[in-house]
Write a protein that holds these residues in place. Structure first.
Motif, mmCIF file in Angstrom:
data_model
loop_
_atom_site.group_PDB
_atom_site.id
_atom_site.type_symbol
_atom_site.label_atom_id
_atom_site.label_comp_id
_atom_site.label_asym_id
_atom_site.label_seq_id
_atom_site.Cartn_x
_atom_site.Cartn_y
_atom_site.Cartn_z
ATOM 1 N N ASN A 92 0.843 -1.204 0.000
ATOM 2 C CA ASN A 92 0.000 0.000 0.000
ATOM 3 C C ASN A 92 0.881 1.259 0.000
ATOM 4 O OD1 ASN A 92 -2.316 1.687 0.358
ATOM 5 N ND2 ASN A 92 -1.948 1.711 2.557
ATOM 6 N N GLU A 96 1.098 4.022 -2.951
ATOM 7 C CA GLU A 96 0.860 5.454 -2.703
ATOM 8 C C GLU A 96 1.990 6.285 -3.300
ATOM 9 O OE1 GLU A 96 -1.301 4.908 1.587
ATOM 10 O OE2 GLU A 96 0.473 6.202 1.511
ATOM 11 N N GLU A 106 -2.174 16.522 -8.193
ATOM 12 C CA GLU A 106 -3.383 16.595 -9.031
ATOM 13 C C GLU A 106 -4.432 15.594 -8.561
ATOM 14 O OE1 GLU A 106 -3.873 18.545 -11.980
ATOM 15 O OE2 GLU A 106 -2.196 19.567 -11.030
ATOM 16 N N HIS A 108 -7.066 12.819 -9.473
ATOM 17 C CA HIS A 108 -7.399 11.934 -10.594
ATOM 18 C C HIS A 108 -8.228 10.770 -10.064
ATOM 19 C CE1 HIS A 108 -7.240 9.655 -14.249
ATOM 20 N NE2 HIS A 108 -6.532 10.596 -14.842
ATOM 21 N N LYS A 115 -5.527 4.127 -4.801
ATOM 22 C CA LYS A 115 -5.222 4.273 -3.369
ATOM 23 C C LYS A 115 -6.301 3.641 -2.497
ATOM 24 C CE LYS A 115 -2.174 8.269 -3.233
ATOM 25 N NZ LYS A 115 -1.910 9.548 -2.562
ATOM 26 N N ASP A 116 -7.571 3.850 -2.874
ATOM 27 C CA ASP A 116 -8.667 3.288 -2.074
ATOM 28 C C ASP A 116 -8.609 1.754 -2.084
ATOM 29 O OD1 ASP A 116 -9.500 5.819 -1.529
ATOM 30 O OD2 ASP A 116 -11.314 5.765 -2.770
#
Ligand SMILES: Nc1ncnc2c1ncn2[C@@H]1O[C@H](COP(=O)(O)OP(=O)(O)OP(=O)(O)O)[C@@H](O)[C@H]1O
Length: 150
Positions: A92, A96, A106, A108, A115-116
């Motif tokens: 993770n 990231e 930015e 996106h 990431k989620d």
């Protein structure tokens, strides 16, 4: 040695250069591979609060498991579960970094999804780890207390 292997690979794949040729640096020995890997673990520990929480829970679970004299198989399951959760947290963290490297500050939608989902993977692993702890550590911890009470 690595360069020779890459050259051989490029030859085999009709001259297409292996993408790792674009790497700034590559580990040249087993020792340096371990050093870089350990640097990653240290980075995660220093920068990720969740990784420190997982480490504290892992130490507690292993200590409790040993004190409660869990069987070797039960201890192995706990250690494996800890390794999965901490491994997911490291992946993770890596993801990231790659997302931030790609999109910077930015917004996106794909960055959010990446990431989620990575955070979701850690959540799934941590939930399973809780279930494993509840199944293996809770009974020997709680039964003696219940026996003295009733
Ligand atoms: N570039 C971006 N574009 C869109 N959404 C983003 C972006 N960066 C972060 N986010 C959103 O903000 C949330 C938090 O971002 P962060 O970088 O802290 O990741 P995280 O996985 O929640 O962190 P940690 O695992 O350290 O708690 C992400 O889950 C995502 O929903």
């Amino acid at each position: 040695m690595t360069q020779k292997l890459l050259a051989a690979y490029a030859e085999k794949t009709s001259g297409t250069l292996h993408l790792r040729q674009r790497s700034y640096r590559m580990a040249t020995s087993l020792m340096s591979s371990f050093r870089y890997a350990w640097a990653g673990v240290q980075y995660a520990f220093q920068t990720q609060r969740n990784f420190r929480i997982h480490t504290a829970i892992a130490v507690t679970a292993i200590a409790l498991g040993s004190l409660l004299r869990l069987s070797p198989v039960e201890l192995a399951v706990i250690i494996l579960t800890i390794a999965v959760v901490m491994g997911l947290e490291l992946i993770n963290t890596a993801l990231e970094a790659v997302v931030d490297l790609t999109v910077g500050k930015e917004y996106h939608d794909l960055a959010r999804i990446a990431k989620d989902c990575a955070a979701g993977a850690v959540l799934v692993g941590a939930t399973a780890a809780l279930a494993v702890a509840a199944a293996l550590i809770l009974p020997p911890l709680v039964y003696p207390v219940l026996r003295t009470l009733f």
